[in-house]
Structure formats: C-alpha cells, structure tokens
Design a protein around this motif. Structure first.
Motif, PDB file in Angstrom:
ATOM      1  N   ARG A   1      -5.661  14.595  -4.986  1.00 49.77           N
ATOM      2  CA  ARG A   1      -4.636  13.353  -4.902  1.00 49.77           C
ATOM      3  C   ARG A   1      -3.404  13.544  -3.968  1.00 49.77           C
ATOM      4  O   ARG A   1      -3.230  12.733  -3.329  1.00 49.77           O
ATOM      5  CB  ARG A   1      -4.417  13.220  -6.280  1.00 49.77           C
ATOM      6  N   SER A   2      -2.894  15.004  -4.222  1.00 49.23           N
ATOM      7  CA  SER A   2      -1.818  14.977  -3.313  1.00 49.23           C
ATOM      8  C   SER A   2      -2.019  15.066  -1.884  1.00 49.23           C
ATOM      9  O   SER A   2      -1.194  14.830  -1.077  1.00 49.23           O
ATOM     10  CB  SER A   2      -1.013  16.440  -3.854  1.00 49.23           C
ATOM     11  N   HIS A   3      -3.027  15.296  -1.688  1.00 50.29           N
ATOM     12  CA  HIS A   3      -3.421  15.381  -0.268  1.00 50.29           C
ATOM     13  C   HIS A   3      -3.567  13.984   0.394  1.00 50.29           C
ATOM     14  O   HIS A   3      -3.252  13.781   1.690  1.00 50.29           O
ATOM     15  CB  HIS A   3      -4.829  16.307   0.009  1.00 50.29           C
ATOM     16  N   TYR A   4      -4.153  13.247  -0.416  1.00 55.85           N
ATOM     17  CA  TYR A   4      -4.351  11.791  -0.027  1.00 55.85           C
ATOM     18  C   TYR A   4      -3.045  11.111   0.136  1.00 55.85           C
ATOM     19  O   TYR A   4      -2.681  10.407   1.038  1.00 55.85           O
ATOM     20  CB  TYR A   4      -5.340  10.986  -1.085  1.00 55.85           C
ATOM     21  N   ILE A   5      -2.014  11.622  -0.619  1.00 61.33           N
ATOM     22  CA  ILE A   5      -0.494  10.954  -0.608  1.00 61.33           C
ATOM     23  C   ILE A   5      -0.202  11.506   0.597  1.00 61.33           C
ATOM     24  O   ILE A   5       0.549  10.638   1.655  1.00 61.33           O
ATOM     25  CB  ILE A   5       0.191  11.765  -1.745  1.00 61.33           C
ATOM     26  N   ILE A   6      -0.177  12.547   1.150  1.00 64.22           N
ATOM     27  CA  ILE A   6       0.141  13.252   2.464  1.00 64.22           C
ATOM     28  C   ILE A   6      -0.469  12.437   3.554  1.00 64.22           C
ATOM     29  O   ILE A   6       0.127  11.897   4.493  1.00 64.22           O
ATOM     30  CB  ILE A   6      -0.081  14.709   2.797  1.00 64.22           C
TER      31      ILE A   6
ATOM     32  N   ILE B   1      -1.761   2.235   4.153  1.00 68.39           N
ATOM     33  CA  ILE B   1      -2.723   2.240   3.267  1.00 68.39           C
ATOM     34  C   ILE B   1      -2.491   3.246   2.209  1.00 68.39           C
ATOM     35  O   ILE B   1      -2.023   4.548   2.406  1.00 68.39           O
ATOM     36  CB  ILE B   1      -3.804   2.931   4.077  1.00 68.39           C
ATOM     37  N   SER B   2      -2.565   2.734   0.766  1.00 69.67           N
ATOM     38  CA  SER B   2      -2.096   3.454  -0.108  1.00 69.67           C
ATOM     39  C   SER B   2      -3.210   4.744  -0.317  1.00 69.67           C
ATOM     40  O   SER B   2      -4.286   4.821   0.085  1.00 69.67           O
ATOM     41  CB  SER B   2      -2.307   2.955  -1.460  1.00 69.67           C
ATOM     42  N   HIS B   3      -2.595   5.645  -0.917  1.00 71.67           N
ATOM     43  CA  HIS B   3      -3.404   7.184  -1.306  1.00 71.67           C
ATOM     44  C   HIS B   3      -4.402   6.935  -2.129  1.00 71.67           C
ATOM     45  O   HIS B   3      -5.886   7.485  -1.944  1.00 71.67           O
ATOM     46  CB  HIS B   3      -2.455   8.202  -1.534  1.00 71.67           C
ATOM     47  N   ILE B   4      -4.603   5.736  -3.024  1.00 66.33           N
ATOM     48  CA  ILE B   4      -5.590   5.689  -3.816  1.00 66.33           C
ATOM     49  C   ILE B   4      -6.534   4.945  -3.180  1.00 66.33           C
ATOM     50  O   ILE B   4      -7.738   5.420  -3.225  1.00 66.33           O
ATOM     51  CB  ILE B   4      -5.002   4.628  -4.896  1.00 66.33           C
ATOM     52  N   THR B   5      -6.446   4.123  -2.320  1.00 63.56           N
ATOM     53  CA  THR B   5      -7.325   3.482  -1.332  1.00 63.56           C
ATOM     54  C   THR B   5      -8.064   4.577  -0.809  1.00 63.56           C
ATOM     55  O   THR B   5      -9.336   4.596  -0.442  1.00 63.56           O
ATOM     56  CB  THR B   5      -6.900   2.261  -0.598  1.00 63.56           C
ATOM     57  N   LEU B   6      -7.177   5.354  -0.139  1.00 64.29           N
ATOM     58  CA  LEU B   6      -7.858   6.447   0.720  1.00 64.29           C
ATOM     59  C   LEU B   6      -8.858   7.420  -0.063  1.00 64.29           C
ATOM     60  O   LEU B   6      -9.755   8.002   0.435  1.00 64.29           O
ATOM     61  CB  LEU B   6      -6.512   7.287   1.505  1.00 64.29           C
ATOM     62  N   GLN B   7      -8.165   7.896  -1.253  1.00 64.27           N
ATOM     63  CA  GLN B   7      -9.135   8.647  -1.907  1.00 64.27           C
ATOM     64  C   GLN B   7     -10.639   7.794  -2.259  1.00 64.27           C
ATOM     65  O   GLN B   7     -11.374   8.667  -2.170  1.00 64.27           O
ATOM     66  CB  GLN B   7      -8.247   8.891  -3.140  1.00 64.27           C
ATOM     67  N   ARG B   8     -10.401   6.820  -2.650  1.00 59.89           N
ATOM     68  CA  ARG B   8     -11.625   5.842  -2.947  1.00 59.89           C
ATOM     69  C   ARG B   8     -12.549   6.013  -1.832  1.00 59.89           C
ATOM     70  O   ARG B   8     -13.772   6.085  -1.935  1.00 59.89           O
ATOM     71  CB  ARG B   8     -11.190   4.554  -3.472  1.00 59.89           C
ATOM     72  N   PHE B   9     -11.928   5.778  -0.666  1.00 58.34           N
ATOM     73  CA  PHE B   9     -12.896   5.560   0.692  1.00 58.34           C
ATOM     74  C   PHE B   9     -13.341   6.906   0.899  1.00 58.34           C
ATOM     75  O   PHE B   9     -14.835   7.116   1.213  1.00 58.34           O
ATOM     76  CB  PHE B   9     -11.738   5.402   1.678  1.00 58.34           C
ATOM     77  N   PHE B  10     -12.810   8.098   0.419  1.00 56.82           N
ATOM     78  CA  PHE B  10     -13.308   9.414   0.996  1.00 56.82           C
ATOM     79  C   PHE B  10     -14.393   9.805  -0.202  1.00 56.82           C
ATOM     80  O   PHE B  10     -15.387  10.584   0.161  1.00 56.82           O
ATOM     81  CB  PHE B  10     -12.203  10.593   1.042  1.00 56.82           C
TER      82      PHE B  10
ATOM     83  N   ARG C   1     -10.667  -7.416   2.309  1.00 62.81           N
ATOM     84  CA  ARG C   1      -9.317  -6.487   2.128  1.00 62.81           C
ATOM     85  C   ARG C   1      -9.871  -5.104   2.747  1.00 62.81           C
ATOM     86  O   ARG C   1      -8.846  -4.443   3.255  1.00 62.81           O
ATOM     87  CB  ARG C   1      -8.637  -6.592   0.635  1.00 62.81           C
ATOM     88  N   PHE C   2     -10.893  -4.542   2.278  1.00 69.71           N
ATOM     89  CA  PHE C   2     -11.387  -3.189   2.732  1.00 69.71           C
ATOM     90  C   PHE C   2     -11.779  -3.284   4.093  1.00 69.71           C
ATOM     91  O   PHE C   2     -11.311  -2.467   5.074  1.00 69.71           O
ATOM     92  CB  PHE C   2     -12.592  -2.941   1.817  1.00 69.71           C
ATOM     93  N   LEU C   3     -12.268  -4.474   4.911  1.00 72.43           N
ATOM     94  CA  LEU C   3     -12.439  -4.432   6.222  1.00 72.43           C
ATOM     95  C   LEU C   3     -11.014  -4.306   6.848  1.00 72.43           C
ATOM     96  O   LEU C   3     -10.849  -3.703   8.093  1.00 72.43           O
ATOM     97  CB  LEU C   3     -13.286  -5.574   6.491  1.00 72.43           C
ATOM     98  N   LYS C   4     -10.241  -4.877   6.274  1.00 71.04           N
ATOM     99  CA  LYS C   4      -8.968  -4.849   6.926  1.00 71.04           C
ATOM    100  C   LYS C   4      -8.297  -3.537   7.000  1.00 71.04           C
ATOM    101  O   LYS C   4      -7.834  -2.887   7.733  1.00 71.04           O
ATOM    102  CB  LYS C   4      -7.814  -5.778   6.246  1.00 71.04           C
ATOM    103  N   THR C   5      -8.805  -2.676   5.845  1.00 68.99           N
ATOM    104  CA  THR C   5      -8.324  -1.258   5.614  1.00 68.99           C
ATOM    105  C   THR C   5      -9.053  -0.451   6.760  1.00 68.99           C
ATOM    106  O   THR C   5      -8.383   0.559   7.416  1.00 68.99           O
ATOM    107  CB  THR C   5      -8.782  -0.682   4.378  1.00 68.99           C
ATOM    108  N   LEU C   6     -10.406  -0.721   7.103  1.00 70.43           N
ATOM    109  CA  LEU C   6     -10.876   0.069   7.924  1.00 70.43           C
ATOM    110  C   LEU C   6     -10.507  -0.411   9.436  1.00 70.43           C
ATOM    111  O   LEU C   6     -10.323   0.361  10.482  1.00 70.43           O
ATOM    112  CB  LEU C   6     -12.505  -0.390   8.002  1.00 70.43           C
ATOM    113  N   ASP C   7     -10.066  -1.584   9.742  1.00 68.20           N
ATOM    114  CA  ASP C   7      -9.209  -2.009  10.933  1.00 68.20           C
ATOM    115  C   ASP C   7      -8.121  -0.956  11.101  1.00 68.20           C
ATOM    116  O   ASP C   7      -7.729  -0.533  12.332  1.00 68.20           O
ATOM    117  CB  ASP C   7      -8.788  -3.512  10.680  1.00 68.20           C
TER     118      ASP C   7
END
Length: 264
Positions: A31-36, A63-72, A85-91
C-alpha cells in the motif's frame, strides 16, 4: 485487452522515474508503495503537454493509490476494466509512460509485434462486446433522444446492425419513452462470453446476457418491461485495419416495440 493491460503494468515498472525511485528495488509493492507511485505519476502528469489543455479537465492529472493497487493486484476483468472511468485511468497511465493516449500505446505494441495477433484479436473483440453492451445501456438513458453516434467507435456506419438500432430506437423515442433507472430498476449483466469462430478478418462471439429494462412514458402511467435472459451472437469484422461490430443476432430484438404494437 488483457495482453495490453499486462504490458502497461510492465512498462510502469520499467519507467525511468519509477526505477530510479525507492520502488525500483522493491517487489511486490504494498500500500505505501502505491501511495509513492501515485505521487510520482501525479508529478509527471502535471508536466505533460497532453494535459495542458481541455484534456486536463476531462482526465485530471492524478490517479489514486487505491486505483493503482487494484490495477496491479487484481486479475483482468472484461467488465470492470472496460468501464469508461477505468479507460480514462489507462489514458492517464499511458500519458505518464510517454504516449498521447491508450490508443497510441496500442498502436506502438502492434507495430512492434509485442503480442500475438491472434490473442490480441480475441481479447480486443471480446472487449468490443462488453463496451457495446455498456454503451447500449447508456444509449437507452438518453431516451427520448436517440444519440446513435455513441456507437460510432463500436459499430461500422454501413453495418446492418446500426440500421436496425436506428429503426427501433427512433420508434421508441417518437413515443417519448424514457429508461427508468431509479433504485437500479434497469440493469444488465453478461454472464458468459466465448469466441466461437475466428478468421483473419472476422470473429464471431457468443454471449449469455440478462437485460432488465423498464421504460416509461412520462406523465402517462405507461410502463414497458424487458426482462430477458438470452444468447446473443456478435459478428465482428476487420475492415481497413479496424475491428468493429458488423451484425448481431438477438432473438428478442425489438421486444419493447412488439409490446407497444400489441396495445390497443
């Protein structure tokens, strides 16, 4: 899209700013790494030329760290990861990686043969079906205005399918029907999706879909229901190097129109 999804993950880890940060020597990330990572991406996006105009307001620069963590951490899911909304995140992620958009990233990996054409075609066409269903639901929300242009990126303009959509929707809009969405009264689900035939320029996809739609006529008390579980077939073609839907077999097509016709 699954192949692209995984390639994007790898590209993020290989990005020079990420590799030269504390994240470069850590695997797996927590989690802390996704915040970074979120802060790194936000900082880089703020400098990008692509986000110095109206796209900044359309996409945002974070992009929020929560979204990034879910993505990975989450497995690819056709429905979730084709949400607008997720396609915009990928953009935004692709802009962070140095591309103008997700489409520009896809073009690059196609040109460099970084994936199997056959695998990509299957993934991409099944994505098209999910996007079509979501777009179709949004299309109903515009009623009694028929915004047929929402299908431009998904269905060929000369396809018989778009003509049928135009015909049945114009009748419903002429009758001033509106989709009732309060308390999730109207919804849809795709339960299964299979590629059943594949050629170099055509793929046939079979789905199991459930559509629960409530249409009303304002100030009249009239209500029309669609509550159907059925099998649909999508015929997807590649024309001028673009994959789009050409036709669709739906045994319950025009169901609301038929119900209206039965009324005295």
């Amino acid at each position: 899209m699954k192949s692209i999804y995984n390639l994007i993950k790898a590209e993020i880890r290989e990005h020079s700013v990420v590799k030269n940060s504390i994240l470069g020597n850590i695997n797996p990330w927590k989690r802390s790494h996704y915040i970074i990572l979120s802060e790194i991406i936000k900082d880089e996006l703020s400098k990008k030329e692509e986000l110095q105009n109206e796209r900044k307001f359309e996409l945002g620069t974070s992009i929020s760290h929560i979204t990034l963590q879910r993505f990975f951490e989450n497995d690819y899911d056709y429905k979730t990861h084709n949400d607008l909304r997720f396609l915009k995140t990928l953009d935004k992620i692709c802009i962070f990686l140095g591309f103008k958009s997700l489409n520009a990233f896809v073009t690059k990996i196609k040109d460099e043969d970084l994936y199997s054409e056959s695998v990509f075609a299957k993934e991409f066409t099944t994505d098209i079906v999910y996007k079509y269903c979501q777009t179709n639901f949004e299309f109903f929300k515009f009623f009694p205005v028929s915004k047929i242009e929402v299908f431009d990126e998904l269905i060929f303009p000369e396809a018989p399918f778009i003509e049928r959509i135009r015909n049945y929707s114009s009748e419903l809009c002429d009758r001033n029907l509106k989709l009732y969405t309060k308390n999730n009264r109207s919804n849809f689900e795709i339960f299964d999706l299979d590629v059943i035939s594949e050629e170099s320029d055509k793929i046939v996809v079979k789905t199991q879909e459930f559509w629960n739609l409530v249409f009303t006529v304002e100030n009249s008390g009239e209500e029309y229901l669609v509550n159907e579980l059925n099998t649909q077939i999508y015929f997807i073609k590649k024309i001028n190097n673009a994959w789009k839907i050409w036709d669709n077999y739906n045994p319950n097509s025009g169901l609301v129109n038929n119900e209206i016709a039965k009324k005295p």
